[in-house]
Design a protein around this motif. Structure first.
Motif, PDB file in Angstrom:
ATOM      1  N   ALA A 154     -35.021 -86.097 -19.895  1.00  0.00           N
ATOM      2  CA  ALA A 154     -34.942 -87.127 -20.592  1.00  0.00           C
ATOM      3  C   ALA A 154     -35.911 -88.085 -20.207  1.00  0.00           C
ATOM      4  O   ALA A 154     -36.532 -88.863 -21.102  1.00  0.00           O
ATOM      5  CB  ALA A 154     -33.583 -87.788 -20.506  1.00  0.00           C
ATOM      6  N   LEU A 155     -36.240 -88.602 -18.913  1.00  0.00           N
ATOM      7  CA  LEU A 155     -37.178 -89.375 -18.489  1.00  0.00           C
ATOM      8  C   LEU A 155     -38.538 -88.918 -18.858  1.00  0.00           C
ATOM      9  O   LEU A 155     -39.334 -89.648 -19.346  1.00  0.00           O
ATOM     10  CB  LEU A 155     -37.071 -89.552 -16.959  1.00  0.00           C
ATOM     11  N   GLN A 159     -39.462 -87.283 -21.401  1.00  0.00           N
ATOM     12  CA  GLN A 159     -39.469 -87.379 -22.712  1.00  0.00           C
ATOM     13  C   GLN A 159     -39.867 -88.919 -23.171  1.00  0.00           C
ATOM     14  O   GLN A 159     -40.787 -88.947 -23.973  1.00  0.00           O
ATOM     15  CB  GLN A 159     -38.010 -86.972 -23.744  1.00  0.00           C
ATOM     16  N   GLN A 160     -39.526 -89.605 -22.538  1.00  0.00           N
ATOM     17  CA  GLN A 160     -39.614 -91.178 -22.764  1.00  0.00           C
ATOM     18  C   GLN A 160     -41.063 -91.434 -22.339  1.00  0.00           C
ATOM     19  O   GLN A 160     -41.778 -92.052 -22.902  1.00  0.00           O
ATOM     20  CB  GLN A 160     -38.625 -92.076 -21.700  1.00  0.00           C
ATOM     21  N   GLN A 177     -43.287 -90.218 -24.754  1.00  0.00           N
ATOM     22  CA  GLN A 177     -43.423 -91.143 -26.036  1.00  0.00           C
ATOM     23  C   GLN A 177     -44.102 -92.045 -26.038  1.00  0.00           C
ATOM     24  O   GLN A 177     -44.605 -92.721 -26.806  1.00  0.00           O
ATOM     25  CB  GLN A 177     -41.713 -91.353 -26.166  1.00  0.00           C
ATOM     26  N   SER A 178     -43.949 -92.856 -24.716  1.00  0.00           N
ATOM     27  CA  SER A 178     -45.030 -93.776 -24.370  1.00  0.00           C
ATOM     28  C   SER A 178     -46.340 -93.553 -24.563  1.00  0.00           C
ATOM     29  O   SER A 178     -47.082 -94.303 -24.930  1.00  0.00           O
ATOM     30  CB  SER A 178     -44.334 -94.387 -22.940  1.00  0.00           C
ATOM     31  N   GLN A 227     -47.021 -93.276 -28.022  1.00  0.00           N
ATOM     32  CA  GLN A 227     -47.176 -94.845 -28.585  1.00  0.00           C
ATOM     33  C   GLN A 227     -48.407 -95.349 -28.503  1.00  0.00           C
ATOM     34  O   GLN A 227     -48.935 -96.294 -29.288  1.00  0.00           O
ATOM     35  CB  GLN A 227     -46.021 -95.623 -28.216  1.00  0.00           C
TER      36      GLN A 227
END
Ligand code: NAD
Length: 294
Positions: free
Chosen positions: A265-266, A268-269, A272-273, A276
């Protein structure tokens, strides 16, 4: 063999070309005119829908972006299942969630068509070279039937278990790869900041317990490995956005199973960053930029 192939993108295009080179006859469909033109030039016959592909094929292979496309191509009125003759085996090599793979498999079997999920690793380079690894979810008999077809596109075929297990293998491997790459990036950047020569650190890691593919084959620190994406501005390789897609599949599957994936999950973030920040098309080892690397 008369093979139907649907989805002629970065992966499917070269996979289809290799099947033609291996002597198979191909009927193909894609939404992209350019992809169809290329396949026609290579010797494939064009069809007007997935259904039309399936009607004339002895085996059908799909290589599509995501689960929504796979559902549409198999289940729509002009889809594969509307046209395929009973008994004809179906192979989906897209990377999708295991639950969708199982659902399509059950629907196909109810019509009398064996179905295998067979996602790949090896990337575009492996697709072009015909050296892909196929992770196959199929029973023993179907696996044996499909092996000669897959051999036209890949070097390694691994039977993982029943339908859906190919996708499970694929998303678990990529979950681990995403996490290991972040770990190597974090350690390499910390080493640099604390004052050790990054080349020295990498050579110690690679003969010590921290060694992994992300450290010894695709090290994210620039100019450690001349052939790694990190040494050419993170161009080529496995795009961070594709890794983000695979992490999404793993985290979603984990949520459905109520199984924690703390690191996934981390990861993935973090990807994602990266995405972005407009870096999603870079190789995923570019994650080191989040630690301040140039
Ligand atoms: P891509 O986007 O380049 O190609 C997908 C193709 O499918 C496109 O040509 C598109 O026009 C076609 N398509 C989409 N919807 C369609 C429809 N309804 N009917 C017919 N054609 C349709 O994607 P790709 O890079 O070739 O990846 C395909 C799959 O392989 C993905 O699931 C991806 O996660 C997986 N994969 C990719 C890589 C890689 O390095 N690119 C590596 C391993 C696995």
């Amino acid at each position: 063999m008369q093979i139907g192939f649907i989805g002629l993108g970065h992966m499917g295009g070269p996979m289809a070309a290799n099947l033609l080179k291996a002597g198979h006859a191909l009927t193909v469909f894609d939404l992209s005119e350019a992809a169809l033109d290329e396949a026609k030039t290579a010797g494939a016959t064009l069809a007007s829908s997935p259904r039309a592909v399936a009607e004339t094929s002895e085996v059908v292979i799909t290589m599509l972006p995501a689960a929504a496309h796979v559902k549409a191509v198999y289940l729509n009125d002009d889809g594969v299942l509307a046209g395929v003759r009973p008994g004809v085996p179906l192979i989906d090599s897209s990377t999708i969630d295991p639950a969708t793979a199982r659902m399509i498999g059950e629907t196909a079997r109810a019509r009398g068509n064996p179905f295998a999920d067979a996602p790949v690793s090896g990337g575009v380079v492996g697709a072009q070279a015909g050296t892909l690894t196929f992770m196959v979810g199929a029973d023993e008999a179907l696996f044996e039937t499909l092996k000669p077809v897959l051999a036209g596109m890949g070097k390694n075929m691994v039977r993982c278990g029943e339908t859906g297990t190919g996708q499970i293998a694929k998303i678990c491997n990529n979950l681990l790869l995403a996490i290991s790459m972040i770990g190597v990036a974090e350690a390499m950047k910390l080493g640099e900041v604390l004052g050790i020569d990054p080349n020295k650190l990498a050579s110690i890691v690679n003969t010590s317990t921290g060694r992994c593919w992300s450290s010894d084959t695709c090290n994210p620190y620039p100019n450690i490995l001349p052939n790694a994406p990190a040494s050419r501005g993170y161009a080529g390789g496995f795009g961070a956005d594709l890794m983000l897609k695979d992490l999404g599949l793993a985290v979603d599957a984990a949520r459905q199973a109520k199984q924690p994936v703390f690191m996934g999950a981390l990861a993935q973030q973090l990807y994602q960053s990266m995405s972005q920040q407009g870096l999603g098309s870079l190789d995923f080892s570019g994650i080191i930029k989040l630690y301040g690397a140039k």
